[in-house]
Structure formats: C-alpha cells, structure tokens
Design a protein around this motif. Structure first.
Motif, PDB file in Angstrom:
ATOM      1  N   GLY A  26       0.792  -1.224   0.000  1.00 16.03           N
ATOM      2  CA  GLY A  26       0.000   0.000   0.000  1.00 16.03           C
ATOM      3  C   GLY A  26       0.822   1.270   0.000  1.00 16.03           C
ATOM      4  N   SER A  27       1.961   1.252  -0.671  1.00 16.43           N
ATOM      5  CA  SER A  27       2.803   2.443  -0.783  1.00 16.43           C
ATOM      6  C   SER A  27       2.058   3.566  -1.502  1.00 16.43           C
ATOM      7  N   GLU A  28       2.425   4.798  -1.192  1.00 19.25           N
ATOM      8  CA  GLU A  28       1.832   5.938  -1.884  1.00 19.25           C
ATOM      9  C   GLU A  28       2.076   5.876  -3.391  1.00 19.25           C
ATOM     10  N   HIS A  29       3.085   5.100  -3.807  1.00 19.18           N
ATOM     11  CA  HIS A  29       3.374   4.947  -5.231  1.00 19.18           C
ATOM     12  C   HIS A  29       2.294   4.133  -5.940  1.00 19.18           C
ATOM     13  N   ASP A  30       1.430   3.466  -5.159  1.00 24.73           N
ATOM     14  CA  ASP A  30       0.314   2.761  -5.771  1.00 24.73           C
ATOM     15  C   ASP A  30      -0.571   3.709  -6.566  1.00 24.73           C
ATOM     16  N   SER A  50      -3.483  -3.068   6.989  1.00 26.06           N
ATOM     17  CA  SER A  50      -4.453  -2.066   7.419  1.00 26.06           C
ATOM     18  C   SER A  50      -3.916  -1.120   8.475  1.00 26.06           C
ATOM     19  N   SER A  51      -3.048  -1.579   9.377  1.00 26.30           N
ATOM     20  CA  SER A  51      -2.577  -0.718  10.469  1.00 26.30           C
ATOM     21  C   SER A  51      -1.655   0.396   9.985  1.00 26.30           C
ATOM     22  N   THR A  52      -1.077   0.255   8.774  1.00 25.03           N
ATOM     23  CA  THR A  52      -0.136   1.273   8.294  1.00 25.03           C
ATOM     24  C   THR A  52      -0.781   2.257   7.333  1.00 25.03           C
ATOM     25  N   LEU A  53      -2.028   2.028   6.961  1.00 23.09           N
ATOM     26  CA  LEU A  53      -2.689   2.951   6.039  1.00 23.09           C
ATOM     27  C   LEU A  53      -2.758   4.343   6.664  1.00 23.09           C
ATOM     28  N   ARG A  61      -6.512   5.661   4.433  1.00 22.20           N
ATOM     29  CA  ARG A  61      -7.669   4.800   4.629  1.00 22.20           C
ATOM     30  C   ARG A  61      -8.863   5.293   3.815  1.00 22.20           C
ATOM     31  N   ASP A  62      -9.025   6.609   3.740  1.00 22.96           N
ATOM     32  CA  ASP A  62     -10.204   7.155   3.078  1.00 22.96           C
ATOM     33  C   ASP A  62     -10.133   7.075   1.558  1.00 22.96           C
ATOM     34  N   GLU A  63      -8.999   6.676   1.001  1.00 26.01           N
ATOM     35  CA  GLU A  63      -8.896   6.583  -0.453  1.00 26.01           C
ATOM     36  C   GLU A  63      -8.862   5.151  -0.978  1.00 26.01           C
ATOM     37  N   VAL A  64      -8.856   4.176  -0.075  1.00 27.32           N
ATOM     38  CA  VAL A  64      -8.711   2.781  -0.500  1.00 27.32           C
ATOM     39  C   VAL A  64      -9.814   2.364  -1.475  1.00 27.32           C
ATOM     40  N   ALA A  65     -11.072   2.602  -1.104  1.00 24.64           N
ATOM     41  CA  ALA A  65     -12.185   2.152  -1.948  1.00 24.64           C
ATOM     42  C   ALA A  65     -12.152   2.818  -3.317  1.00 24.64           C
ATOM     43  N   ALA A 100     -11.073  -7.856   8.333  1.00 24.74           N
ATOM     44  CA  ALA A 100     -12.222  -7.070   8.792  1.00 24.74           C
ATOM     45  C   ALA A 100     -12.026  -5.590   8.504  1.00 24.74           C
ATOM     46  N   ALA A 101     -10.816  -5.090   8.722  1.00 29.88           N
ATOM     47  CA  ALA A 101     -10.550  -3.667   8.498  1.00 29.88           C
ATOM     48  C   ALA A 101     -10.688  -3.299   7.027  1.00 29.88           C
ATOM     49  N   LEU A 102     -10.151  -4.126   6.153  1.00 34.81           N
ATOM     50  CA  LEU A 102     -10.212  -3.821   4.727  1.00 34.81           C
ATOM     51  C   LEU A 102     -11.624  -3.980   4.175  1.00 34.81           C
ATOM     52  N   GLU A 103     -12.362  -4.938   4.688  1.00 36.36           N
ATOM     53  CA  GLU A 103     -13.753  -5.079   4.266  1.00 36.36           C
ATOM     54  C   GLU A 103     -14.577  -3.879   4.706  1.00 36.36           C
ATOM     55  N   SER A 104     -14.255  -3.327   5.870  1.00 37.74           N
ATOM     56  CA  SER A 104     -14.950  -2.129   6.341  1.00 37.74           C
ATOM     57  C   SER A 104     -14.658  -0.935   5.440  1.00 37.74           C
ATOM     58  N   LEU A 105     -13.428  -0.855   4.950  1.00 36.52           N
ATOM     59  CA  LEU A 105     -13.044   0.274   4.095  1.00 36.52           C
ATOM     60  C   LEU A 105     -13.604   0.157   2.689  1.00 36.52           C
ATOM     61  N   THR A 106     -13.678  -1.055   2.168  1.00 36.24           N
ATOM     62  CA  THR A 106     -14.103  -1.235   0.781  1.00 36.24           C
ATOM     63  C   THR A 106     -15.585  -1.551   0.635  1.00 36.24           C
ATOM     64  N   GLY A 107     -16.197  -2.077   1.701  1.00 36.10           N
ATOM     65  CA  GLY A 107     -17.576  -2.521   1.594  1.00 36.10           C
ATOM     66  C   GLY A 107     -17.721  -3.780   0.763  1.00 36.10           C
ATOM     67  N   GLN A 108     -16.608  -4.488   0.528  1.00 39.82           N
ATOM     68  CA  GLN A 108     -16.607  -5.691  -0.296  1.00 39.82           C
ATOM     69  C   GLN A 108     -15.917  -6.835   0.449  1.00 39.82           C
ATOM     70  N   PRO A 109     -16.249  -8.083   0.103  1.00 44.18           N
ATOM     71  CA  PRO A 109     -15.512  -9.202   0.689  1.00 44.18           C
ATOM     72  C   PRO A 109     -14.041  -9.136   0.291  1.00 44.18           C
ATOM     73  N   VAL A 110     -13.155  -9.433   1.229  1.00 48.23           N
ATOM     74  CA  VAL A 110     -11.711  -9.489   0.963  1.00 48.23           C
ATOM     75  C   VAL A 110     -11.289 -10.935   1.159  1.00 48.23           C
ATOM     76  N   ARG A 111     -10.862 -11.577   0.090  1.00 45.75           N
ATOM     77  CA  ARG A 111     -10.636 -13.022   0.122  1.00 45.75           C
ATOM     78  C   ARG A 111      -9.209 -13.416  -0.240  1.00 45.75           C
ATOM     79  N   GLY A 112      -8.375 -12.433  -0.536  1.00 48.57           N
ATOM     80  CA  GLY A 112      -7.007 -12.723  -0.936  1.00 48.57           C
ATOM     81  C   GLY A 112      -6.007 -12.324   0.134  1.00 48.57           C
TER      82      GLY A 112
END
Length: 275
Positions: A26-30, A50-53, A61-65, A100-112
């Motif tokens: 999740g580097s800013e270069h993403d 998730s803890s480093t976002l 965190r607010d830009e992930v989705a 759980a944290a990433l699913e909360s941010l995206t509103g989508q299932p995270v399976r990978g």
C-alpha cells in the motif's frame, strides 16, 4: 453416430492467456501505478496492511475504496508481522483483523492474502483458509505460465523486474493451453527504493503495460477473479451420453471445441452446442 467432440476450458471471450499484477504494502506509489494500469486496461491485486494505512508514504484509509475500485484489495497482515514467528492466536488475529478492516473500508468481501515476508507453512495455510481466504500468495517465482494447483500456496511467475521478458513469452507462445502470468512487486521499487535494478523504473513499467495492452487474446484480471474462474470451470458437468454441458456455478465459463469454435456457458445454464 457422430463422435463426441472434446472441449477445452478457455478464459472469458475465448482467450487462452491471462495476466495478473500483484503488489504489496500500500505504498503511496500505488496511486501512480493504479493510474498506469487504468490507462492501459491492466488489472491488479493490491495487498494492504491495514494498520499502516495513512502513515508516512502509505495510501490513506479514506482513499482505498476509490483508488482500487477497478482492482482487487487483498490482505497483507494487520501489522505485517512474520506469521511464522507467531503463536496460533496471534496469527489468527493478524489475518482476521486485517480482513475485517479492509472489508470495512471497501464494503466488499476481501478473500485474498499475500503472506508477509512470504512466510508460510502448512499451519499458516490452514489457518488462512479457516479465516476465509481463498488464496495465500507467497514470493516464490516459478518462471512458468502454468496455472497453479495449490491456491493457499499461490506462486507467481516473476517479479516485475522480469515482466518484460515473460510478457513477450506470453504473447509469443501458441495458445494451445491455458497460460497465466502472475507478476509481483512493490510500487515503490519503480521509484528506485529497495531495488537492485533501478532500470526497472516507471518508463519500464509503462512500456510493459503498453505492450500487454496492445497484445490480443489476453484476459487482464486480478488474482481472485482468475482463481474463481478456474474453480468454476472445474465444476462444469458433461453428460456421459448426449450433448449437454452444464455450468452449475454463478460464473460464466467459456469453452473451446476441437474445431476451434468457442461457447459461452452462462451461470446455472445447460448448453447442447457442443456435441
């Protein structure tokens, strides 16, 4: 009686080749890399801790989705701890808290999942599957294009430093069997950080993306989509006698007959076109 024709699984729209890009941390270069992928129609999987976002040099965190909306968001451990050094309860916490944290941010299932530091063994793989992950990706490069068999020990074809060479091979090889190129890396390496080869920079990545976008017959998809597709294809059912080919899954699957014709088999559908 006519001889029954054989069928071969292919990717969507009859493609026999697929490309997935897989990037960690999740580097800013993403932000720049996602822009490049979006411009050329490539799609990737981005494994986030998730803890480093929102910390220095990380996406917020607010830009992930929004940032990864065309791509797959996947886990990389809640704190990026080496899972091999942790007790079972702590491994479980690293996996489930990140999910759980990433699913909360995206509103989508995270399976990978990409294992932090690439560390995994049978114990960790079993716990990852129990936590709800469909795959666990390590850092083992196989230097081939065959689809892998063990999803909780998912390998990659190459690091992006070798992507141009392997991309040419993917393009040039005959499309007589399914081929899946899986590229791994960190977007900050393209800016010269933590890399031994500074020639693999943004210009290199742009050239690679352009080459792959201009090639025909390649399906661009994140890891989870390809794995879900292959799992669905494995469930196709064909009558022992007769013309019926049934797809019991929720994913449309494509097949190719021995005469080169292709058939799209929608979800929960039966077709009599292959005889």
């Amino acid at each position: 009686m006519k001889e029954r024709r054989s069928v071969q699984i292919c990717f969507p729209n009859g493609a026999m080749k697929a490309l997935s890009m897989s990037y960690d941390d999740g580097s800013e270069h993403d932000r720049r890399l996602v822009g490049l992928f979006d411009a050329y129609g490539l799609r990737g999987t981005f494994h986030l801790t998730s803890s480093t976002l929102g910390q220095d040099y990380r996406v917020g965190r607010d830009e992930v989705a929004r940032l990864y909306q065309r791509h797959e968001v996947a886990c990389h451990g809640a704190t990026h701890a080496d899972l091999g050094q942790l007790a079972a309860a702590d491994v479980d916490r690293e996996l489930r808290d990140d999910k759980a944290a990433l699913e909360s941010l995206t509103g989508q299932p995270v399976r990978g999942l990409a294992y932090p530091f690439g560390t995994h063994d049978a114990r960790i793989e079993t716990m990852a599957a129990a936590a709800g992950f469909a795959y666990g990706r390590g850092v083992t490069d196989t230097d081939d294009l065959r689809p892998p068999e063990a999803t909780m020990r998912l390998t990659t074809t190459c690091h992006h430093g070798q992507a141009m060479d392997w991309g040419r091979r993917l393009i040039e090889r005959p499309a007589d069997a399914l081929q899946w190129m899986r590229v791994r890396g960190h977007s900050f390496e393209l800016d010269g950080f933590m890399t031994a080869d500074r020639s693999k920079d943004w210009a290199y990545m742009a050239a690679f993306c352009r080459m792959m976008a201009e090639a025909s017959g390649i399906w661009h998809a994140p890891l989870i989509e390809v794995l879900d597709y292959l799992a669905a294809a494995a469930q196709l059912q064909r009558a022992e006698h007769g013309r019926a080919l049934h797809n019991p899954t929720s994913i449309t699957v494509w097949v190719r007959a021995d005469d080169g014709s292709t058939l799209e088999l929608p979800s929960h559908a039966t077709s009599a076109a292959i005889t």
